[in-house]
Design an enzyme around this catalytic site. Structure first.
Site, short mmCIF file in Angstrom:
data_model
loop_
_atom_site.label_atom_id
_atom_site.label_comp_id
_atom_site.label_asym_id
_atom_site.label_seq_id
_atom_site.Cartn_x
_atom_site.Cartn_y
_atom_site.Cartn_z
CG ASP A 339 -39.65 -2.74 18.90
OD1 ASP A 339 -38.47 -2.98 19.34
OD2 ASP A 339 -40.15 -1.44 18.79
CG HIS A 340 -36.18 -8.53 21.76
ND1 HIS A 340 -36.79 -8.32 22.88
CD2 HIS A 340 -35.47 -9.61 21.53
CE1 HIS A 340 -36.36 -9.71 23.27
NE2 HIS A 340 -35.65 -10.41 22.62
NE ARG A 341 -37.50 -0.01 20.49
CZ ARG A 341 -37.76 0.97 19.59
NH1 ARG A 341 -37.09 2.03 20.14
NH2 ARG A 341 -38.52 1.03 18.52
#
Length: 367
Positions: A339-341
């Protein structure tokens, strides 16, 4: 006319979903004529055929049809007045001729197989267990079976759809030499009462990599990135009801044999539907392994709200280069979905490097 299967009532406590009322369509929808109609000369009237009287149920008046439909009907030996058009203004198009041909052929085969037609009967309601399937077959539609969704499958479908739509995934792939890992596994299983699998060692390596790169041991929340002090790892287990991911708590404190025991307990209770809800919640990363099925490489969807999932492929012997020399080695490919967040690419790359190092030097996993 189409037959309607009544709905079956299932107690709410059962894990399987109820069987919905299913209506079998009377005909298969088809696309409009695939070939465009050739242009008519200026002022030419639409193609038409005089119709017979209505005494036998045929139509009266002009019958409009496309050139392709006319040719198909002529080749099949079907009279226009016996075909119902579904195109604009009742125009006969390709799908109408195809439906008529299918109905005629099906009727002919039924008559050939059973010259004496039994009286029509009313279909009985579908009863029985919640897993009973519904079957059907009508003109133009092949036989099919409907398996009602279980509650687990509905929940998994909803969560993974939400994850793929709302979680910005990115992927890292790595390859590890696992010759030492396999030898360590053999030594651990030599005379042991609890047998350790490659997946058990992978789970311990995941926990070790989280300790080395704590920035991966996080999840995304609307207000903050939540970081954890202990490493909780979910293990993907396939069951007949659907996929479940029970969570191993504080894996960094567990021995390899205790991980093996816990995973086997999860697998047994998952297949009999005895997992507790609290055992399915939490964790920051999941491990899913299809290597036992021969899959070499795949990518998985993150299990929300976790930040990553590691997909593990099969260990295979391949040519490898070591110290400038070509050798035969056993390698295993893994794919990390992130998850790039809450996690940047550099952090994920550091984690992958730490994980591969642990797998290739498995004695450190036991430390």
């Amino acid at each position: 006319p189409a037959a309607t299967v009544p709905a079956t009532t299932v107690p709410a406590a059962l894990p399987a979903a109820t069987v919905p009322a299913t209506t079998v369509p009377a005909a298969l929808p088809a696309a409009n004529d695939s070939a465009p109609a050739p242009s008519s000369p200026a002022g030419a009237a639409p193609a038409q055929t005089p119709a017979a009287g209505t005494a036998n149920g045929t139509r009266r008046g002009r019958i409009f049809s496309s050139p392709l439909a006319r040719r198909m009907a002529r080749e099949a030996g079907l009279p226009y007045e016996q075909i119902t058009g579904t195109g604009p203004n009742g125009r006969i198009i390709r799908r109408d001729v195809e439906a008529a041909i299918t109905s005629r052929d099906r009727a002919a085969s039924v008559l050939a197989a059973a010259p004496v037609t039994p009286p029509a009967t009313t279909a009985a309601p579908v009863t029985g267990p919640a897993t009973a399937s519904v079957t059907g077959s009508v003109a133009g539609i092949p036989a099919f079976t409907e398996i009602p969704h279980s509650r687990i499958r509905r929940a998994v479908a909803s969560r993974l759809t939400e994850s793929k739509q709302t979680t910005p995934h990115f992927y890292l792939r790595g390859t590890a030499r696992v010759d030492r890992l396999l030898r360590l596994r053999e030594e651990l299983n030599d005379g042991a009462s609890v047998r350790v699998s490659v997946n058990d060692l992978v789970i311990k390596a995941v926990a070790g990599a989280h300790l080395l790169v704590p920035a991966m041991n996080v999840i995304w929340t609307p207000d903050a990135v939540r970081s954890f002090s202990s490493v909780d790892v979910s293990v993907a287990i396939a069951t007949e009801r659907g996929l479940v991911t029970p969570v191993l708590r504080s894996v960094e404190r567990m021995t390899v044999s205790s991980v093996a025991t816990a995973v086997r307990d999860f697998a047994e209770r998952a297949r009999t539907g005895r997992l507790r809800q609290d055992e399915l919640e939490g964790g920051t990363i999941s491990v899913t392994n299809l290597g036992m099925y021969g899959t070499e490489d795949f990518a998985a969807i993150i299990n929300p709200p976790q930040a990553a999932i590691l997909a593990v492929g099969a260990a295979r012997q391949e040519p490898v280069v070591e110290d400038g020399e070509l050798q035969v080695g056993t390698v295993m490919r893994v794919t990390l979905s992130v998850d790039h967040r809450p996690v940047d690419g550099v952090v994920a790359a550091e984690w992958m490097r730490a994980f591969l190092s642990l797998v290739e030097n498995p004695v450190r996993i036991l430390a």
